[in-house]
Enzyme design. Structure first.
Site, mmCIF file in Angstrom:
data_model
loop_
_atom_site.group_PDB
_atom_site.id
_atom_site.type_symbol
_atom_site.label_atom_id
_atom_site.label_comp_id
_atom_site.label_asym_id
_atom_site.label_seq_id
_atom_site.Cartn_x
_atom_site.Cartn_y
_atom_site.Cartn_z
ATOM 1 N N HIS A 175 -3.168 -1.907 -1.713
ATOM 2 C CA HIS A 175 -3.519 -1.711 -0.307
ATOM 3 C C HIS A 175 -2.475 -0.902 0.447
ATOM 4 C CE1 HIS A 175 -5.404 -5.950 -0.839
ATOM 5 N NE2 HIS A 175 -6.295 -5.025 -1.147
ATOM 6 N N TYR B 29 4.479 -12.414 3.372
ATOM 7 C CA TYR B 29 5.074 -11.128 3.692
ATOM 8 C C TYR B 29 5.037 -10.848 5.179
ATOM 9 C CZ TYR B 29 0.227 -9.528 2.884
ATOM 10 O OH TYR B 29 -1.133 -9.384 2.891
#
Length: 182
Positions: free
Chosen positions: A62, A132
């Protein structure tokens, strides 16, 4: 924290420097000043968590297109992953190169992924949790990706893919794209 340059321009592996005693340890996982000293963006605006039940689950590759590109700071909190990043910045000396990192709850390493990189990870165990930080909020219209099995990338995944989303298995091959990557 120790900032270790990777083979890809501007990406860093970060090792924590735990301070321990009989209670366990304490370690800094992010410090704006330390990041700035290395030239890294630390203006994180969002934190995401991913939980994967099955070993061999693949998420990605991504990225968000400009102007919504994002820097990421990735850490595995439970279990183990192999994290793969691909430099898709046309003007970079490491354009279209990838590198693989094993991030685990045991080694506590983090990966700094700059804007202009496609990002993916595969779980190496069952019940894996990844967290993250990102420097841009999610912009659905700017979401894009690369196919994990694109021969142009030559990524050799450590396990067969057991679970992948329809979207991630359907990104166009690089040779089929009509627009630039980043």
């Amino acid at each position: 924290m120790k900032f270790i340059e990777t083979n890809l321009k501007d990406a860093f592996l970060i090792e924590l420097e735990p301070r321990g005693d009989d209670r366990g340890f304490f370690a800094r996982t992010m410090c704006r000043d330390e990041f700035a000293n290395v030239g890294l963006n630390s203006d994180f605006v969002q934190q995401n968590t991913s939980f994967s039940v099955h070993r061999g689950t693949l998420r990605g590759l991504h990225y968000q297109t400009p102007p919504h590109g994002e820097d990421k700071l990735v850490r595995c909190l439970q279990g183990a992953i192999v994290d793969v990043i691909v430099d898709i910045r046309k003007d970079s000396p490491t354009y279209m190169q990838h590198q693989m990192f094993e991030l685990t709850s045991r080694n506590r390493q983090q990966l700094y992924v700059p804007k202009g990189f496609a990002h993916s990870f595969m779980t190496l165990e069952d019940n894996v949790e990844v967290s993250y930080l990102v420097t841009a909020t999610y912009a659905p219209g700017s979401e894009d990706g690369l196919r994990y099995d694109d021969e142009r990338l030559g990524i050799e995944w450590p396990l067969p893919v057991s679970v992948i989303s329809e979207k991630d298995s359907s990104w166009p091959l690089i040779s089929e794209r009509t627009t630039t990557l980043y």
